[in-house]
Design an enzyme around this catalytic site. Structure first.
Site, PDB file in Angstrom:
ATOM      1  N   SER A  78       0.800  -1.238   0.000  1.00  7.10           N
ATOM      2  CA  SER A  78       0.000   0.000   0.000  1.00  7.10           C
ATOM      3  C   SER A  78       0.825   1.277   0.000  1.00  7.10           C
ATOM      4  CB  SER A  78      -0.950   0.021   1.201  1.00  7.10           C
ATOM      5  OG  SER A  78      -1.991  -0.893   1.012  1.00  7.10           O
ATOM      6  N   LYS A  81       0.202   3.467  -2.900  1.00  5.19           N
ATOM      7  CA  LYS A  81      -1.034   4.233  -3.141  1.00  5.19           C
ATOM      8  C   LYS A  81      -0.844   5.742  -3.265  1.00  5.19           C
ATOM      9  CE  LYS A  81      -3.914   0.663  -0.930  1.00  5.19           C
ATOM     10  NZ  LYS A  81      -4.536   0.277   0.342  1.00  5.19           N
ATOM     11  N   TYR A 203      -3.334  -3.166 -10.299  1.00  2.00           N
ATOM     12  CA  TYR A 203      -3.237  -2.854  -8.865  1.00  2.00           C
ATOM     13  C   TYR A 203      -2.424  -3.930  -8.139  1.00  2.00           C
ATOM     14  CZ  TYR A 203      -4.592  -2.498  -3.958  1.00  2.00           C
ATOM     15  OH  TYR A 203      -4.556  -2.455  -2.576  1.00  2.00           O
ATOM     16  N   TYR A 255      -4.690   4.542   7.729  1.00  2.00           N
ATOM     17  CA  TYR A 255      -6.038   3.951   7.826  1.00  2.00           C
ATOM     18  C   TYR A 255      -6.744   4.360   9.107  1.00  2.00           C
ATOM     19  CZ  TYR A 255      -3.750   1.191   4.254  1.00  2.00           C
ATOM     20  OH  TYR A 255      -3.036   0.803   3.170  1.00  2.00           O
ATOM     21  N   VAL A 273       1.433  -3.698   3.877  1.00  2.04           N
ATOM     22  CA  VAL A 273       1.430  -4.983   4.578  1.00  2.04           C
ATOM     23  C   VAL A 273       2.693  -5.813   4.313  1.00  2.04           C
ATOM     24  CG1 VAL A 273      -1.069  -5.219   4.900  1.00  2.04           C
ATOM     25  CG2 VAL A 273      -0.016  -6.071   2.786  1.00  2.04           C
TER      26      VAL A 273
END
Ligand code: DON
Length: 336
Positions: A78, A81, A203, A255, A273
């Protein structure tokens, strides 16, 4: 160990070795922290070595200080992103991106299957639904070249050619049913084109790009240097895009821990992660940690504690009233 360095009582190299000593101290202190779990929902990630642990700081002028496992490759996940978000802003335009993805913290898990009430847009580009939407926008712009464009952009930010971990990519492609559900929810609301699977595939690939802790710090340094890689001088992102990327990292990058992170650490950051965590000290440095054991939010457990300690020892928090760290880093990194 309290570090207080003023411009008139230390040379840059003394301060640099003080910083190195602090990073060694934190590495020693937190390598015994054995909480959290390696991600297993992507089966290949379960093979990560839970003992790997690195801390790296890269200045906005490219000088780096590294401690521990800073050259071990792992997948970006992530942390990709904010970079794809920056690409979308740059190449698809702010307005178009905004129509597809909001910029509000969701307060929910990164992989939650939900869209915003009323607008049916993803809450923000840091959760999976928003990131898949952003990749779909890139897909509309670049077509079959989308992944190559992403890889080229990330490589330019890191300052070296990056590659993909084929087995992590295939592992997630095989088992990523939750993301597949999200992509089809997005398709239902017209947020991704008919070929939702294509965007999803890109992705999965972007998440499987291999980086090291040193790369991640340098990618952060590129943002700290207003979008220009400090070593190559290549312009990767325009200045207004960097401002938007850092803003969204600040509010949503961790998050449903983003509020606590803003409170405890106070710099824009993004976790993955794979165990990577990258933060940016505005105009000064990129900081990265690598440690694969994660907390319940999916953020690196040791990484979070190292950043909290660094922020408090160096005064990095954007609202630190003394702003000790920024001036300290300014001395160390020669930006004062
Ligand atoms: O989409 C996923 O679930 C992963 N490829 C990335 C998730 C992730 O890294 C969450 N961050 N901490």
């Amino acid at each position: 160990m309290a570090i207080r360095v003023a411009a008139d009582d230390s040379t840059t190299s003394d301060a640099l070795s003080d910083l190195h000593a602090l990073m060694r101290l934190l590495h020693d202190e937190y390598k015994t922290l054995d909480e959290g779990n390696v991600a297993t929902y992507i089966p290949e990630l379960a093979n990560a070595n839970p003992n790997h642990f690195g801390i790296c700081i890269a200045a906005a002028d490219g000088r780096t200080v590294a401690v521990g496992d800073c050259d071990v490759p792992f997948t970006i996940q992530s942390v990709s992103k904010p970079f794809t978000f920056g690409m979308a802003l740059q190449h698809c335009g702010h307005e178009r991106v905004w129509k597809h993805v909001d910029v509000e913290p969701s307060g929910d898990a990164f992989n939650s299957i939900e869209l915003q009430n009323g607008t049916n847009r993803p809450h923000n580009p840091m959760v999976n639904s928003g990131a898949i939407t952003v990749t779909a926008l890139l897909q509309e712009h670049y077509g079959a070249d989308t992944f190559d464009a992403i890889l080229a952009c990330f490589s330019a930010a890191a300052g070296r050619p990056l590659t993909i971990d084929q087995s992590v990519y295939e592992s997630e492609r095989r088992t990523g049913h939750r993301n597949r559900a999200i992509a089809h929810l997005l398709l239902n609301f017209g947020l991704v084109p008919d070929d939702a699977e294509m965007a999803l595939d890109v992705y999965f690939k972007q998440c499987a790009i291999l980086i090291t802790c040193r790369d991640l710090a340098m990618m952060g340094a590129t943002l700290a240097n207003m979008g220009r890689n400090p070593i190559s001088g290549d312009s990767v992102f325009d200045v207004p895009c960097v401002k938007d990327m850092l803003s969204i990292m600040f509010t949503c990058g961790m998050y449903d821990y983003s509020g606590q992170w803003a409170y405890r650490v106070g710099v824009p950051a993004k976790s993955g992660v794979g165990g990577g965590l990258m933060a940016v000290v505005n105009r000064l440095a990129g900081i990265a940690t690598f440690s694969p054991k994660l907390d319940a939010h999916g953020n690196s457990r040791r990484g979070t504690e190292v950043f909290a300690a660094l922020a408090s020892r160096l005064g990095l928090h954007v609202f630190d009233c003394l702003n000790v760290g920024s001036s300290f880093l300014g001395v160390v990194l020669g930006t004062d």
